[in-house]
Structures are given as C-alpha cells and as structure tokens.
Write an enzyme that holds these catalytic residues in place. Structure first.
Site, PDB file in Angstrom:
ATOM      1  N   TYR A 132      14.711  -2.317  -1.459  1.00 46.10           N
ATOM      2  CA  TYR A 132      13.868  -2.348  -2.915  1.00 46.10           C
ATOM      3  C   TYR A 132      12.713  -1.722  -2.762  1.00 46.10           C
ATOM      4  O   TYR A 132      12.034  -0.113  -3.636  1.00 46.10           O
ATOM      5  CB  TYR A 132      13.261  -3.222  -3.169  1.00 46.10           C
ATOM      6  CG  TYR A 132      12.607  -3.652  -4.420  1.00 46.10           C
ATOM      7  CD1 TYR A 132      13.376  -3.459  -5.411  1.00 46.10           C
ATOM      8  CD2 TYR A 132      10.597  -4.318  -4.468  1.00 46.10           C
ATOM      9  CE1 TYR A 132      11.646  -4.367  -6.641  1.00 46.10           C
ATOM     10  CE2 TYR A 132      10.216  -4.494  -4.831  1.00 46.10           C
ATOM     11  CZ  TYR A 132      10.812  -4.122  -6.504  1.00 46.10           C
ATOM     12  OH  TYR A 132       9.659  -4.255  -7.328  1.00 46.10           O
ATOM     13  N   CYS A 160       0.250  -1.588   0.146  1.00 41.64           N
ATOM     14  CA  CYS A 160       0.152   0.425   0.428  1.00 41.64           C
ATOM     15  C   CYS A 160       0.731   1.866  -0.338  1.00 41.64           C
ATOM     16  O   CYS A 160       1.841   1.607   0.556  1.00 41.64           O
ATOM     17  CB  CYS A 160      -1.079  -0.061   1.431  1.00 41.64           C
ATOM     18  SG  CYS A 160      -1.687  -1.218   1.420  1.00 41.64           S
ATOM     19  N   GLY A 201       1.455   0.369  -4.972  1.00 45.72           N
ATOM     20  CA  GLY A 201       0.368  -0.715  -5.235  1.00 45.72           C
ATOM     21  C   GLY A 201      -0.147   0.074  -6.448  1.00 45.72           C
ATOM     22  O   GLY A 201      -0.584   0.935  -6.671  1.00 45.72           O
ATOM     23  N   ASN A 242      -1.916   1.772   5.126  1.00 43.43           N
ATOM     24  CA  ASN A 242      -0.160   0.840   5.279  1.00 43.43           C
ATOM     25  C   ASN A 242       0.562   0.180   6.259  1.00 43.43           C
ATOM     26  O   ASN A 242       0.624   0.400   6.958  1.00 43.43           O
ATOM     27  CB  ASN A 242       1.228   1.833   4.099  1.00 43.43           C
ATOM     28  CG  ASN A 242       1.970   1.572   3.829  1.00 43.43           C
ATOM     29  OD1 ASN A 242       3.271   1.702   4.363  1.00 43.43           O
ATOM     30  ND2 ASN A 242       2.003  -0.155   3.947  1.00 43.43           N
ATOM     31  N   GLY A 243       0.398  -1.692   5.867  1.00 36.48           N
ATOM     32  CA  GLY A 243       0.744  -2.308   6.577  1.00 36.48           C
ATOM     33  C   GLY A 243      -0.139  -3.121   6.804  1.00 36.48           C
ATOM     34  O   GLY A 243      -0.837  -3.857   6.130  1.00 36.48           O
TER      35      GLY A 243
END
Length: 492
Positions: free
Chosen positions: A264, A22, A48, A123-124
C-alpha cells in the site's frame, strides 16, 4: 513522529487506512538543490500531507524553511527557494500525530553542534526514543521538540568519539527501531538505513548530482536516474567534493524491510528494493484470485489503492475488470469538519457507485487492507444501495491484527477490526456476502519468495503476524508502568 503520544488520523473522510509517516529527499552537488528537493517532495506527498520542510547548505551557512500543509503553496514560490541557496539540500514531508501539531516537530530538524551545523530528515520510528530521551535529559540535554528524531541529534552531540562520522555511528548504535535518514553537515551528506532496512531509501544521479529519496518516483519527476537501494545497515557519504564512500558499521545484517510498502504505502510507479511496486501488486491480486476464487460478473477495485491488485485478480480469474466506484480527487484533508449528523456521508464525498454498471450484478471488491472496517462497511453498503445483487470482498493483504511501531500511523490494537473479530465476524460486520484475505505465504509468494521463512522472515510483517523484528523498549516500559500502577491501586 511524536513518540510521546499515540497517533490518529485527522481526515474524517479517510480514517480507515494505515498511513506512512514520512518521506525524505536529499540532493548533493546541484546549482539549485532546494528547487530540486521541492520537486521531489511533490512526488513524495502521498507519504506525508501535514507539513513539509527543506534545509539547504550554501558552503558557509545552513538555511531552513518549514511550514504546515502541502509542498504546493509552501515551496512553489520563488522567494522561498531563493531563501534556500546552496548546492546541497534535504527535505521532508510528514503526517500529523495526536494533539496540537507544532512547527517545532516539522523536519528537517537542525542544530548547531561543536562540529558545526547538523540537519536531519527521518523516515521511521525510534522504538526506544522515550527511554533514551529520559536518560539524555537526566544528563542535561534540553530538547526543543517532541520528535523521536531529536534523540539522534543529542546522541551525536554528547558522543565521546572524535570524528563526526564516528559520533553519528555511535548514536545509531544506541537506538532501536526503524530509520532511513538523510543528514547534512558542513562535511557533506550522509544517507543511511537501519540494519533491518525497515523503511526504504534509494540513491539516484543526475549528471554529477547525487540524490537520495524514500521512493524512486522522486527521481522520475526531476529526470534523475535510479542507481540502487541503500542497503540495510549501510551509510553512504557524499562529500562536498563529490566523493562517495560506503560504510557498513553494523557487520552482518539480516534485512526485514516493511512488507506493507509493497501492499500500500509506496506509489505503484516506484521501485522498492529492486521490485516494481505495480508488478508486485498485480501478482498479489493474482495470488488472491488463486487462493480465494468467487463467481462474479465484475472485479471492482476500491480506488485508488486497490487498482493494481484488482487488475491481477481479474486477469487470473477471467472476470472482467470494471470501475464500479468512481473517486473524487477534490476532497482534501482540510475539508469541512462535519458534525456527527453528516460524518457518515463522508465516504460518499470521496467515492460514488457507478450505478448503471453494477445494478443487478454480482461483484467482487478488491482493497489493499481492512483496518477499522468502517470504510469497508460503507463501501459495501453503497454497492447494495446501488443495486448490486451480491457483494464479495477480497483483501490483498492478510488481516491487520497488530499495531506498527516503526513509523506507520496505526490505530491502537484494540481498534483493529481483525484483532477483535475472526474473518467470519469481520464479514458480518461489513455486511458482505463473503470476505477473504490473501494468506501470509501467498503474500510472500507474490513477492518472489516460496513462503514465509520460519524463524527468520524475509520482511517485517508484524502488522499481520505480531512478529516484531526489534525490541519495543518504550512499549514494554509502558506496559510495565501500567501493571505497576494497577498493582498499586489494588494494594491501596
């Protein structure tokens, strides 16, 4: 993300990378907040690509538009932005999970609570979401999605505390795992990170407008100034009048932000927890060259994620940096679904060897990671078919041996090549002349640490070490259930 099903990737041409789940972006105190959020989500699209959503607040009502697909095409139309009026807005981009992708799981999620509207972008991953969900359902809660994020809404709704802030803090103290959240209520906007700060969240400013985002690149695209990172365990509240308050309800914290953001996930032009991602990746490449030298004619990155590390490797080793692989940027996630007969050609649609450069040369390929190993195998094969005399592979992270349970699209552990094979076996699998990874201490050194701390690591590096920073309640429950089922079968 969906806690009820395992995650897989959907692009047959790019199935060998870990993926962030996300990206979130919030704006408070702007004339056209939703338009700014739409621009910011463009910059976060790499986090995303399956779906996107925006919720706005006009001072009286909440307005939401959610759609499958990219931000472009869904939020570039004037009529969509006009339908999202107001001075505050938050947005979300997400990847898909196994099974049918449903609009009901697209965020921001919104609910009408006793205190008014409540919108949340997450997000998570909540690692005890299934257990909390079962208990909430037992007490009468009715869920509208399969997202772990929705448990936060129900915990807020059922909290016995008086103020909305206290209800929200009460909810956060009942969940485990990773979360960076942007919440909108009639009282204002709240941005927060979990006590370990696993997922990133930053704060910016444009005039009197306050912004929050997963990465600083979202501020760059709208011309905002990066102020700082939200600290692990911190809640920052921006009221409708523009007042900013900071709360730290978790007391002393010992942060362990995700180390893979630097390797990354984040864009190289972002700043994560105060560090330039580009500079860190070059430092990783330089350390990789120190630890794993090789005689070669060229250093060649696997595009695009291997480029900064390859530059660092080339500068440290003195071997010339060259583009030996050319990437096509026009292979999208909605491209044809090939049958088995042509599936193996997918990598050539995305990457093509620069034959004139590499023919007869010894090359060292630099990539950020090896997950399943399928892409590395095809890349090495492509180099050999193009005439490379020797193909050496160097990886800018330690071997990925463990699954992530904190919001990253990871194959189950048994499908990770480094879980099944040692480095020698991995080298044989991808048919390279040599294969080496940066050490875990080397990775920490590139990030400015002397080495990985014993007992209390400075980062979440569980994908490399198996040292998970939180309990994994749902995962442990699955293991126990499977063991009981196996025992029952044996007894029967």
């Amino acid at each position: 993300m969906d806690p009820l099903t395992p995650m897989i990737t959907t692009n047959p041409f790019d199935d060998d990378k870990l993926r962030e789940e996300c990206g979130i972006f919030g704006v408070s105190g702007a004339d056209t907040a939703s338009a700014i959020v739409a621009l910011g989500l463009h910059a976060l699209q790499h986090r995303g690509q399956e779906a996107a959503g925006i919720t706005s607040w006009d001072g009286h009502d909440f307005h939401t538009h959610r759609a499958m697909g990219h931000v472009a095409g869904n939020f570039d139309r004037d009529e969509v932005i006009r339908g999202l009026p107001g001075g505050s807005a938050c947005g979300h981009v997400r990847y898909s999970t196994t099974g049918e992708t449903s609009l009901r799981n697209v965020q921001p999620l919104y609910a009408e609570l006793n205190s008014g509207g409540f919108a949340v972008a997450h997000n998570g991953n909540i690692s005890n979401a299934m257990k909390v969900r079962r208990e909430l359902i037992r007490r009468g809660s009715i869920f509208q999605s399969t997202s772990d994020t929705e448990v936060i809404i129900h915990l807020v709704a059922t909290s016995s505390y008086r103020t909305l802030l206290d209800k929200f803090i009460d909810a956060l103290k009942q969940v485990e795992g990773a979360y960076s959240l942007i919440v909108m209520t009639p009282e204002g906007m709240i941005a927060c990170r979990d006590p370990l700060g696993i997922r990133p969240l930053v704060m910016g400013k444009l005039g009197d407008t306050i912004m929050f985002a997963s990465e600083t690149v979202a501020f760059d695209v709208v011309g905002a100034e990066y102020i700082r990172s939200i600290d692990p365990g911190e809640l920052v509240i921006v009221t409708n009048s523009g007042e900013i308050r900071s709360h730290r309800p978790f007391g002393e914290v010992h942060p362990r932000p995700c180390i893979f953001e630097h390797v990354y996930f984040s864009r190289p032009d972002s700043i994560v927890d105060g560090s330039s991602v580009y500079s860190v990746r070059k430092a990783i490449g330089a350390q990789l060259a120190i630890e794993n030298p090789v005689e070669a004619d060229y250093v060649i990155p696997v595009p695009d994620s291997g480029v900064p590390a390859a530059i660092g490797y080339a500068q440290e080793s003195g071997i010339p940096f060259e583009l030996g692989i050319i990437r096509s940027h026009y292979i999208g996630r909605t491209f044809i679904q090939p049958g088995d007969k042509v599936r193996h050609l997918g990598v050539k649609l995305k990457h093509n060897a620069n034959r004139a450069l590499i023919q007869g040369k010894k090359i060292v390929l630099i990539d950020d990671s090896i997950v399943r190993g399928t892409t590395s195998l095809k890349i090495v094969q492509m180099m050999r078919e193009a005439g490379a005399a020797e193909v050496h592979m160097r990886i800018a992270s330690p071997p990925t041996k463990h699954s992530c349970f904190y919001g990253v699209d990871t194959p189950e552990r048994t499908k990770l090549l480094a879980h099944k094979l040692d480095v020698g076996g991995m080298q044989d699998f991808i048919h390279a002349d040599s294969l080496s990874f940066i050490s875990i201490d080397g990775l920490y050194k590139a990030l400015g640490e002397a080495k990985r701390a014993d007992g209390r690591p400075q980062y979440c590096d569980a994908c490399f070490t198996g040292d998970y920073p939180t309990t994994l309640t749902d995962q442990d429950d699955v293991v126990v259930t499977n063991q009981l089922e196996l025992l029952a079968e044996r007894v029967a």
